[in-house]
Motif scaffolding. Sequence first.
Motif, PDB file in Angstrom:
ATOM      1  N   THR A  79       0.847  -1.201   0.000  1.00 18.68           N
ATOM      2  CA  THR A  79       0.000   0.000   0.000  1.00 18.68           C
ATOM      3  C   THR A  79       0.879   1.247   0.000  1.00 18.68           C
ATOM      4  O   THR A  79       1.770   1.382   0.845  1.00 18.68           O
ATOM      5  N   TYR A  80       0.597   2.138  -0.940  1.00 22.05           N
ATOM      6  CA  TYR A  80       1.362   3.379  -1.024  1.00 22.05           C
ATOM      7  C   TYR A  80       0.461   4.548  -0.636  1.00 22.05           C
ATOM      8  O   TYR A  80      -0.695   4.628  -1.063  1.00 22.05           O
ATOM      9  N   CYS A  81       1.023   5.425   0.184  1.00 20.87           N
ATOM     10  CA  CYS A  81       0.297   6.640   0.565  1.00 20.87           C
ATOM     11  C   CYS A  81       1.077   7.829  -0.009  1.00 20.87           C
ATOM     12  O   CYS A  81       2.123   8.205   0.550  1.00 20.87           O
ATOM     13  N   PRO A  82       0.624   8.399  -1.125  1.00 19.08           N
ATOM     14  CA  PRO A  82       1.412   9.451  -1.782  1.00 19.08           C
ATOM     15  C   PRO A  82       1.573  10.702  -0.930  1.00 19.08           C
ATOM     16  O   PRO A  82       2.629  11.337  -0.970  1.00 19.08           O
ATOM     17  N   GLU A  83       0.574  11.039  -0.154  1.00 16.73           N
ATOM     18  CA  GLU A  83       0.673  12.264   0.657  1.00 16.73           C
ATOM     19  C   GLU A  83       1.750  12.130   1.729  1.00 16.73           C
ATOM     20  O   GLU A  83       2.358  13.122   2.136  1.00 16.73           O
ATOM     21  N   GLU A  84       1.988  10.909   2.179  1.00 26.13           N
ATOM     22  CA  GLU A  84       3.018  10.673   3.197  1.00 26.13           C
ATOM     23  C   GLU A  84       4.313  10.147   2.573  1.00 26.13           C
ATOM     24  O   GLU A  84       5.285   9.917   3.284  1.00 26.13           O
ATOM     25  N   LYS A  85       4.306   9.922   1.251  1.00 24.48           N
ATOM     26  CA  LYS A  85       5.468   9.330   0.552  1.00 24.48           C
ATOM     27  C   LYS A  85       5.936   8.057   1.283  1.00 24.48           C
ATOM     28  O   LYS A  85       7.105   7.862   1.578  1.00 24.48           O
ATOM     29  N   THR A  86       4.963   7.224   1.522  1.00 21.20           N
ATOM     30  CA  THR A  86       5.177   6.072   2.393  1.00 21.20           C
ATOM     31  C   THR A  86       4.689   4.787   1.729  1.00 21.20           C
ATOM     32  O   THR A  86       3.606   4.778   1.141  1.00 21.20           O
ATOM     33  N   LEU A  87       5.508   3.733   1.827  1.00 18.83           N
ATOM     34  CA  LEU A  87       5.084   2.424   1.330  1.00 18.83           C
ATOM     35  C   LEU A  87       4.929   1.470   2.507  1.00 18.83           C
ATOM     36  O   LEU A  87       5.875   1.278   3.286  1.00 18.83           O
ATOM     37  N   PHE A  88       3.747   0.888   2.625  1.00 15.66           N
ATOM     38  CA  PHE A  88       3.534  -0.215   3.566  1.00 15.66           C
ATOM     39  C   PHE A  88       3.826  -1.476   2.767  1.00 15.66           C
ATOM     40  O   PHE A  88       3.101  -1.802   1.813  1.00 15.66           O
ATOM     41  N   SER A  89       4.904  -2.174   3.130  1.00 13.04           N
ATOM     42  CA  SER A  89       5.507  -3.140   2.197  1.00 13.04           C
ATOM     43  C   SER A  89       5.200  -4.598   2.510  1.00 13.04           C
ATOM     44  O   SER A  89       5.828  -5.485   1.939  1.00 13.04           O
ATOM     45  N   ALA A  90       4.279  -4.866   3.422  1.00 16.23           N
ATOM     46  CA  ALA A  90       3.981  -6.254   3.820  1.00 16.23           C
ATOM     47  C   ALA A  90       5.272  -6.935   4.290  1.00 16.23           C
ATOM     48  O   ALA A  90       6.077  -6.315   4.983  1.00 16.23           O
ATOM     49  N   ASP A  91       5.517  -8.199   3.888  1.00 16.65           N
ATOM     50  CA  ASP A  91       6.718  -8.903   4.378  1.00 16.65           C
ATOM     51  C   ASP A  91       8.006  -8.356   3.753  1.00 16.65           C
ATOM     52  O   ASP A  91       9.100  -8.586   4.296  1.00 16.65           O
TER      53      ASP A  91
END
Length: 384
Positions: free
Chosen positions: A149-161
């Motif tokens: 999951t990518y959150c562009p406003e936070e420039k953040t990737l939730f990358s699972a494993d």
Amino acid sequence: MNANIKYIGCDDAEMDLFESQYVTPEGMCYNSYLIQDEKIAVMDSVDPRKTGEWLQNLSAALDGRTPDYLIVQHMEPDHSGSLKAFRQAYPNATIVASEKALTIMGQFNGGTDFGSTMAVKEGDTLSLGARTLQFIGAPMIHWPEVIVTYCPEEKTLFSADAFGKFGVKDADPDDWACEARRYYFNICGKYGVPVTTLLKKASTLDIQTIYPLHGPILRGEQLTEALRLYTIWSSYGVETEGVLVAHASIHGNTKKAAEKLAEILQAKGAKKVVVADLCRDDMAEVIEDAFRMDKLVVCASSYDADVFPPMHMFLWKLKMKAYQNRTVGILENGSWAPSAGKAMRAILEQLKNVNIVEPTVTIRSSMKLADIPAMEALADAVLA
Ligand code: FEO
């Protein structure tokens, strides 16, 4: 930590054997995050060993609010083992996951009615208010249902494993790579192509922070280094030039020959030589070293007209993890009808782009001075 993304995961310092197969001397952690906006999203749950603690962390972070969504990126129980408890605590939240994840969710929780669910796929988005969640398919990293999951406003990737490691969250603050490498090759090693695909997708995004499901949150130089290593690892490239000499020795004579071969390799200028005892060392660590270096010599006793089982297990695991693009030498020991060399070669020949060099060295019961020239020749061929 970003004030709008709170860590609500749990350390599990008592975990001794992750997936019932990997020793975890520094424990393990199951990461989970809370994103607070007009809507509130929880990113994954945790292993059932920590359900109570996680619900407490979640409740404290919510500070009286109620979650709108639980995003399930991966259905392996170390991240989905608390879904039922979440559903009981928050009956009105919507569980968001891939279609396949929703199927697997039912399989793990037979008979449970999870109520409101939402299936998402690559390219779908979910607005939380000021922030958006963009879902990216990451199948076979390392299960088929995985999304990141990518959150562009936070420039953040939730990358699972992906980008995870063994250990509690803050273990090894100055050495992410050691336990991340052992985790990667043993858990994701077979899936280099899907990982490469994900890295390509990630390269089009502006990512300042990675929030994995295990290990520390990555940003700055640590993030840059993690991306560099993942690029090497996922392409089965060479991280460290060197030779791993792995031995499986019944009474110690094959071990002596392996250690002598290591000496010879060093004397001939090998940049790095690591000797591993497949009967005693952590097999996952030896697997990691095999992928890390560009050359391997396997030394084993013959056994039941085959090869001594610890070596068979090692080679079988290398095959399972898609070991490839390497140079390999063989040394066998046998007292009457040496069979280890043939058995090891039979597995090695099934591997992609593995160059098995000659000669295979055969020692009879114990190494003699007369064996040294053949060992020298093997070392030359390995280093050529
Ligand atoms: Fe961390 Fe594949 O579970």
